[in-house]
Write a protein that holds these residues in place. Structure first.
Motif, mmCIF file in Angstrom:
data_model
loop_
_atom_site.group_PDB
_atom_site.id
_atom_site.type_symbol
_atom_site.label_atom_id
_atom_site.label_comp_id
_atom_site.label_asym_id
_atom_site.label_seq_id
_atom_site.Cartn_x
_atom_site.Cartn_y
_atom_site.Cartn_z
ATOM 1 N N ARG A 1 0.817 -1.213 0.000
ATOM 2 C CA ARG A 1 0.000 0.000 0.000
ATOM 3 C C ARG A 1 0.853 1.266 0.000
ATOM 4 N NH1 ARG A 1 -3.218 -3.561 3.047
ATOM 5 N NH2 ARG A 1 -2.157 -3.052 5.002
ATOM 6 N N ASN A 2 1.988 1.209 0.683
ATOM 7 C CA ASN A 2 2.856 2.392 0.747
ATOM 8 C C ASN A 2 3.639 2.618 -0.541
ATOM 9 O OD1 ASN A 2 2.084 2.894 3.411
ATOM 10 N ND2 ASN A 2 3.764 1.698 4.276
ATOM 11 N N ALA A 3 3.824 1.569 -1.333
ATOM 12 C CA ALA A 3 4.719 1.667 -2.490
ATOM 13 C C ALA A 3 4.008 1.686 -3.835
ATOM 14 C CB ALA A 3 5.716 0.506 -2.476
ATOM 15 N N VAL A 4 2.730 1.276 -3.873
ATOM 16 C CA VAL A 4 2.101 1.029 -5.173
ATOM 17 C C VAL A 4 2.040 2.280 -6.048
ATOM 18 C CG1 VAL A 4 -0.243 1.371 -4.275
ATOM 19 C CG2 VAL A 4 0.136 -0.063 -6.316
ATOM 20 N N SER A 5 1.783 3.444 -5.475
ATOM 21 C CA SER A 5 1.687 4.654 -6.299
ATOM 22 C C SER A 5 3.032 5.001 -6.928
ATOM 23 C CB SER A 5 1.170 5.833 -5.465
ATOM 24 O OG SER A 5 2.045 6.117 -4.396
ATOM 25 N N THR A 6 4.123 4.717 -6.216
ATOM 26 C CA THR A 6 5.458 4.940 -6.770
ATOM 27 C C THR A 6 5.771 3.926 -7.859
ATOM 28 O OG1 THR A 6 6.244 5.847 -4.670
ATOM 29 C CG2 THR A 6 7.917 5.059 -6.215
ATOM 30 N N LEU A 7 5.425 2.667 -7.620
ATOM 31 C CA LEU A 7 5.710 1.607 -8.587
ATOM 32 C C LEU A 7 4.985 1.841 -9.911
ATOM 33 C CD1 LEU A 7 5.481 -1.446 -6.155
ATOM 34 C CD2 LEU A 7 7.566 -0.493 -7.155
ATOM 35 N N GLU A 8 3.793 2.425 -9.845
ATOM 36 C CA GLU A 8 3.018 2.681 -11.070
ATOM 37 C C GLU A 8 3.744 3.620 -12.023
ATOM 38 O OE1 GLU A 8 -1.579 2.779 -10.768
ATOM 39 O OE2 GLU A 8 -0.830 3.680 -8.904
ATOM 40 N N GLN A 9 4.639 4.448 -11.483
ATOM 41 C CA GLN A 9 5.346 5.407 -12.326
ATOM 42 C C GLN A 9 6.440 4.753 -13.168
ATOM 43 O OE1 GLN A 9 6.493 9.088 -10.320
ATOM 44 N NE2 GLN A 9 5.147 8.565 -8.618
ATOM 45 N N ALA A 10 6.895 3.571 -12.743
ATOM 46 C CA ALA A 10 8.021 2.932 -13.434
ATOM 47 C C ALA A 10 7.664 1.594 -14.075
ATOM 48 C CB ALA A 10 9.187 2.738 -12.467
ATOM 49 N N PHE A 11 6.525 1.015 -13.675
ATOM 50 C CA PHE A 11 6.179 -0.320 -14.151
ATOM 51 C C PHE A 11 4.736 -0.366 -14.657
ATOM 52 C CE2 PHE A 11 9.318 -0.988 -10.744
ATOM 53 C CZ PHE A 11 10.283 -1.725 -11.421
ATOM 54 N N ASP A 12 4.499 -1.326 -15.529
ATOM 55 C CA ASP A 12 3.136 -1.666 -15.948
ATOM 56 C C ASP A 12 2.681 -2.801 -15.039
ATOM 57 O OD1 ASP A 12 0.772 -2.293 -17.177
ATOM 58 O OD2 ASP A 12 1.717 -3.227 -18.939
#
Length: 333
Positions: A14-25
Motif C-alpha cells: 500500500r505504501n509503495a504502489v503509487s510509486t511503482l506505477e510510475q516505473a512499471f506496468d
C-alpha cells in the motif's frame, strides 16, 4: 516499461504502489491470504495461476517472507531471475525518475531565454545523482530528535547558565543549549579540533573524570553515550565495568542539589557488542544510589510515530521486548 505482478498486499504494498506505477506496468496483484475484491485497482491473480500470465518480473513486496514466497514461486516454475524485491524495484523507480527529470530539465533549458540560467545548463561532468529523497518524508523524527529536545528543554527550564556534558550529540543537543544561552563544557575521550562559540572542551576519560573536582558540577548530561563505554568503539579501553565506573564518577563530581540528565537504551538487559549495552531502568536507578530519581520517561514507538511517555513506571520496562530510549533525571541528595 516492464510488466510486473505484485505479490503481497500488506502495508509495504500500500505504501509503495503509487510509486511503482510510475516505473512499471502493473498487470496484476497476488497474495496467499486474500479474498478477491472486485473493486481492486488491479486484477487479482491466484498464486497458482501466475505462470499463465504475461509478465517480465514478479515483485515480492514482503521483506519478512521474501525467501518463503520466492521458494513458492520457484516451485510454480518461475525463474529466480524473474523474482525481485521491493528494494530492487524502488532502485529502478529512482533511476527512471532521475532520467525523466534530467531529460525534462535539458529540454526546458533549450527553450529558456533567462540569461541568469546560462551557467546552470546540464553538464555530464557535474552530474550528481541523488536518487531516493523524493520518496522520503520532509524530515526524520527519531529517538535522537526527541531526547535532544527533552534534555535541552529541561536544562533550559532549570535556569542554569553553565552545563557539563559527556559525549552527547554536538549537532543536536549541544546546539540547542548554546542557542538557549547556556555555556557548555564538553567532555570526551576523543579530541575536538573545532572551536565552537560558548562551548569549552575537556579531553578526559569519563570513567574517572580525574580533571573534575568532587562536588563541583551543578548540571551534567550524557545522552546516548554511557552505554558505549568500555566496548572499544570510540577508541576507549575495553572494560566490562566502564559504564558503572562512569556512573560512580558522575555521582562523585555532582554538587548537592545538582542534576544529571541521561538517556540510555532500555529493555531486557543484554550486550550488543560493540555497539552498546541495553539496560533495565532498575539497574540504572540502583547504580545511581547517591542520587534521587526526579524523572523517568520513555521514547515509545506508537502507531509508527515516536512519542515521549512522561513519568513512566520504570518497573514496567524491566524486561520489555525490544529496545526503547529511557530518559532519566537524577538529583544529588
Amino acid at each position: 516499461m516492464k510488466r510486473i505482478i505484485l505479490f503481497g498486499l500488506g502495508d509495504r504494498y500500500r505504501n509503495a504502489v503509487s510509486t511503482l506505477e510510475q516505473a512499471f506496468d502493473i498487470v496484476g496483484i497476488s497474495d496467499n491470504n486474500f479474498n478477491f475484491d472486485s473493486e481492486m485497482e488491479f486484477s487479482f491473480i491466484k498464486p497458482d495461476s501466475i505462470v499463465k500470465n504475461q509478465f517480465d518480473k514478479i515483485l515480492i513486496t514482503s521483506d519478512k517472507y521474501f525467501g518463503e514466497i520466492s521458494e513458492q514461486l520457484l516451485n510454480l516454475g518461475i525463474y529466480r531471475e524473474d523474482i525481485i524485491s521491493l528494494e530492487q524495484a524502488m532502485d529502478i523507480c529512482d533511476l527512471e525518475k532521475f532520467e525523466r527529470d534530467k531529460n525534462q530539465y535539458i529540454h526546458m533549458m533549450e527553450k529558456s531565454d533567462n540569461p541568469m540560467n546560462l551557467n546552470f545548463r546540464f553538464d555530464k561532468r557535474h552530474e550528481y545523482p541523488v536518487l531516493s529523497e523524493w520518496r522520503q518524508e520532509a524530515g526524520t523524527i527519531d529517538d535522537y530528535f526527541w531526547q535532544d529536545l527533552w534534555g535541552a528543554l529541561r536544562i533550559k527550564h532549570s535556569g542554569v547558565r553553565k552545563h557539563f556534558d559527556i559525549g552527547s550529540r554536538i549537532d543536536g543537543f549541544i546546539a540547542h543549549l548554546v542557542v538557549a544561552g547556556i555555556q557548555v563544557d564538553l567532555m570526551d575521550i576523543r579530541p575536538l579540533k573545532v572551536e565552537i562559540p560558548n562551548v569549552g572542551f575537556i579531553k578526559t576519560d569519563a570513567t574517572r573524570l580525574q580533571e573534575i573536582p568532587d562536588k563541583s558540577i551543578v548540571s551534567l548530561s550524557a545522552l546516548s553515550s554511557l552505554e558505549h563505554f568500555g566496548l572499544g568503539r570510540y577508541g576507549d579501553s575495553v572494560d566490562p565495568n566502564a559504564c558503572f565506573d562512569a556512573f560512580a564518577s558522575i555521582q562523585r563530581v555532582m554538587k548537592n542539589g545538582g542534576r544529571v540528565y541521561l538517556s540510555l537504551p532500555i529493555g531486557q538487559e543484554h550486550l550488543e557488542f560493540n555497539a552498546h549495552r541495553v539496560f533495565s531502568p532498575i539497574t540504572v536507578i540502583d547504580a545511581f544510589n547517591e542520587l534521587v530519581l526526579d524523572e523517568f520517561s520513555v521514547i515509545e514507538n506508537i502507531c509508527n510515530e515516536k512519542k515521549i511517555i512522561e513519568n513512566a513506571d520504570p518497573y514496567l520496562y524491566r524486561n520489555v521486548e525490544g529496545i526503547r530510549t529511557g530518559l532519566f533525571i537524577f538529583k544529588k541528595k
